[in-house]
Write a protein that holds these residues in place. Structure first.
Motif, mmCIF file in Angstrom:
data_model
loop_
_atom_site.group_PDB
_atom_site.id
_atom_site.type_symbol
_atom_site.label_atom_id
_atom_site.label_comp_id
_atom_site.label_asym_id
_atom_site.label_seq_id
_atom_site.Cartn_x
_atom_site.Cartn_y
_atom_site.Cartn_z
ATOM 1 N N SER A 18 0.838 -1.187 0.000
ATOM 2 C CA SER A 18 0.000 0.000 0.000
ATOM 3 C C SER A 18 0.882 1.248 0.000
ATOM 4 O O SER A 18 1.863 1.329 0.733
ATOM 5 C CB SER A 18 -0.884 -0.030 1.260
ATOM 6 O OG SER A 18 -1.756 1.050 1.229
ATOM 7 N N GLY A 19 0.559 2.190 -0.859
ATOM 8 C CA GLY A 19 1.298 3.446 -0.909
ATOM 9 C C GLY A 19 2.525 3.422 -1.813
ATOM 10 O O GLY A 19 3.273 4.390 -1.886
ATOM 11 N N LYS A 76 0.934 2.475 -7.058
ATOM 12 C CA LYS A 76 0.211 1.744 -8.114
ATOM 13 C C LYS A 76 -0.848 2.652 -8.759
ATOM 14 O O LYS A 76 -0.910 2.783 -9.985
ATOM 15 C CB LYS A 76 -0.450 0.478 -7.520
ATOM 16 C CG LYS A 76 0.543 -0.464 -6.850
ATOM 17 C CD LYS A 76 -0.122 -1.700 -6.271
ATOM 18 C CE LYS A 76 -1.077 -1.430 -5.123
ATOM 19 N NZ LYS A 76 -0.433 -0.881 -3.913
ATOM 20 N N SER A 77 -1.668 3.273 -7.905
ATOM 21 C CA SER A 77 -2.713 4.157 -8.458
ATOM 22 C C SER A 77 -2.077 5.340 -9.168
ATOM 23 O O SER A 77 -2.579 5.803 -10.199
ATOM 24 C CB SER A 77 -3.629 4.673 -7.338
ATOM 25 O OG SER A 77 -4.268 3.602 -6.704
ATOM 26 N N THR A 78 -0.962 5.811 -8.629
ATOM 27 C CA THR A 78 -0.276 6.941 -9.252
ATOM 28 C C THR A 78 0.131 6.593 -10.684
ATOM 29 O O THR A 78 -0.047 7.405 -11.600
ATOM 30 C CB THR A 78 0.957 7.341 -8.405
ATOM 31 O OG1 THR A 78 0.487 7.703 -7.108
ATOM 32 C CG2 THR A 78 1.729 8.484 -9.025
ATOM 33 N N GLN A 135 -9.901 3.580 -8.303
ATOM 34 C CA GLN A 135 -9.975 2.862 -7.021
ATOM 35 C C GLN A 135 -11.280 3.204 -6.285
ATOM 36 O O GLN A 135 -11.876 2.360 -5.633
ATOM 37 C CB GLN A 135 -8.755 3.212 -6.171
ATOM 38 C CG GLN A 135 -8.537 2.258 -5.023
ATOM 39 C CD GLN A 135 -7.134 2.332 -4.447
ATOM 40 O OE1 GLN A 135 -6.293 3.106 -4.902
ATOM 41 N NE2 GLN A 135 -6.869 1.548 -3.434
HETATM 42 N N1 ATP Z 1 -2.691 13.695 -4.932
HETATM 43 C C1 ATP Z 1 -1.726 13.372 -4.073
HETATM 44 N N2 ATP Z 1 -1.122 14.314 -3.308
HETATM 45 C C2 ATP Z 1 -0.133 13.987 -2.461
HETATM 46 N N3 ATP Z 1 0.342 12.747 -2.291
HETATM 47 C C3 ATP Z 1 -0.220 11.770 -3.015
HETATM 48 C C4 ATP Z 1 -1.286 12.025 -3.936
HETATM 49 N N4 ATP Z 1 -1.638 10.841 -4.523
HETATM 50 C C5 ATP Z 1 -0.837 9.904 -3.982
HETATM 51 N N5 ATP Z 1 0.015 10.453 -3.086
HETATM 52 C C6 ATP Z 1 1.065 9.751 -2.345
HETATM 53 O O1 ATP Z 1 1.786 8.953 -3.264
HETATM 54 C C7 ATP Z 1 2.098 7.684 -2.708
HETATM 55 C C8 ATP Z 1 1.541 6.606 -3.612
HETATM 56 O O2 ATP Z 1 0.125 6.650 -3.571
HETATM 57 P P1 ATP Z 1 -0.787 5.668 -4.408
HETATM 58 O O3 ATP Z 1 -2.196 6.023 -4.131
HETATM 59 O O4 ATP Z 1 -0.337 5.685 -5.809
HETATM 60 O O5 ATP Z 1 -0.412 4.268 -3.749
HETATM 61 P P2 ATP Z 1 -1.042 2.809 -4.014
HETATM 62 O O6 ATP Z 1 0.097 1.904 -4.299
HETATM 63 O O7 ATP Z 1 -2.121 2.906 -5.020
HETATM 64 O O8 ATP Z 1 -1.642 2.457 -2.572
HETATM 65 P P3 ATP Z 1 -2.917 1.541 -2.196
HETATM 66 O O9 ATP Z 1 -2.503 0.113 -2.423
HETATM 67 O O10 ATP Z 1 -3.133 1.823 -0.752
HETATM 68 O O11 ATP Z 1 -4.065 1.959 -3.055
HETATM 69 C C9 ATP Z 1 1.526 7.685 -1.291
HETATM 70 O O12 ATP Z 1 2.563 8.041 -0.419
HETATM 71 C C10 ATP Z 1 0.491 8.772 -1.330
HETATM 72 O O13 ATP Z 1 0.369 9.392 -0.068
#
Ligand code: ATP
Ligand code: MG
Length: 274
Positions: free
Chosen positions: A48-49, A52-54, A89
């Motif tokens: 998590s974090g 991936k979503s980014t 998501q």
């Molecule tokens: N719009 C934003 N502004 C600031 N920080 C962000 C933003 N979007 C994501 N982050 C940060 O970027 C990092 C990656 O976030 P992301 O949502 O891509 O993770 P993830 O792998 O999809 O997590 P999860 O499995 O929990 O969905 C995290 O530290 C998050 O806090």
């Protein structure tokens, strides 16, 4: 497009501004190089974090990379592209529209002028995801899993060439999940498209994909890309019996367990592997 690539990340980093003005920007993903073949099904797993979503947000054009280049369907990504569907998501349904109107809406943007045609196509997809009887309801009247299914129907309805899916089956019950996974695979086999699929479930990643991208966090980087050679067409429920499935599961787990960000909880939920 370079050769038969559909999505290309080249040295992609994404940084977000820090919460405090005095602090440094926070790097979410760093130096991602990834090349996704046209019409392949690729999953991304990672703690998590880890970003991936980014990564999906960058492909969809919702955010731009701080460094590097992203190409999709032969062009640099420069904003939202109707050839790209995105099951985000969060379901992001419009609360003031009925389920039917939510699913039909992309067709309006895609230039389908005839309302009856839009609604007919939307109803077809609502039936496919088991929501035919809910067409006239509003999103708030649906459970979380039903809202996910509605969002999936909305993405399929206009036949995008690239489909980005961020934990689409996460809130769906186990039985429906297998049905939807199989639906998705059958659809993908019938109507080839490139699918980039985020999941926390290693078994789901293996069962569906041609390759699984393992990310480490944070900042997120690509740890490994593991090819899956299980034969197709695949039976999602049966593929877990395959010896290759078990080997791949072990391998992916080993990569993820190297990462301190991969929590015990994720290890437990990361598969139904007995
Ligand atoms: N719009 C934003 N502004 C600031 N920080 C962000 C933003 N979007 C994501 N982050 C940060 O970027 C990092 C990656 O976030 P992301 O949502 O891509 O993770 P993830 O792998 O999809 O997590 P999860 O499995 O929990 O969905 C995290 O530290 C998050 O806090
Ligand atoms: Mg996410």
């Amino acid at each position: 497009m370079t050769g038969d690539r559909s999505i290309e990340f080249e040295g992609v980093s994404v940084a977000f501004p820090a919460a405090r003005a005095s602090a440094k920007p926070r790097t979410a993903v760093q130096g991602v190089d990834l090349s996704i073949a046209k019409n392949s099904f690729v999953s991304i797993v990672g703690p998590s974090g880890c970003g991936k979503s980014t990564l999906l947000n960058v492909v969809s054009g919702l955010i731009g990379p701080s460094r590097g280049n992203v190409r999709c369907l032969g062009q640099p990504v420069a904003g939202v592209d109707l050839r790209v569907g995105y099951v985000t998501q969060e379901s992001n349904l419009l609360p003031w529209l009925t389920v039917l109107a939510n699913v039909a809406l992309p067709l309006k943007f895609a230039g389908v002028a005839n309302k009856d045609e839009r609604e007919e196509r939307a109803r077809f997809w609502l039936d496919r995801v088991g929501l035919g009887a809910w067409a006239d309801h509003y999103p708030r009247q649906l459970s979380g899993g039903m809202q996910r299914r509605c969002a999936i129907a909305r993405s399929f309805v206009y036949g995008p060439e690239v489909l980005l899916m961020d934990e689409p089956f996460g809130a769906v019950d186990a039985m429906t999940r297998v049905i939807l996974q199989q639906e998705l695979l059958d659809l993908w086999e019938r109507e080839p498209k490139t699918v980039l699929f985020v999941t926390h479930d290693l078994g789901e990643a293996i069962a569906l994909s041609d390759a699984v991208v393992v990310m480490t966090g944070a900042p997120g980087t690509v740890r490994a890309v593991v090819d899956v050679h299980l034969k197709r067409p695949r039976d999602v429920a049966g593929v877990v019996e395959d010896a290759e499935f078990a080997d791949l599961h072990k391998l992916l787990r080993a990569y993820l367990e190297e990462d301190p960000g991969w929590s015990k909880k994720e290890q437990c939920t990361s598969l139904e592997q007995k």
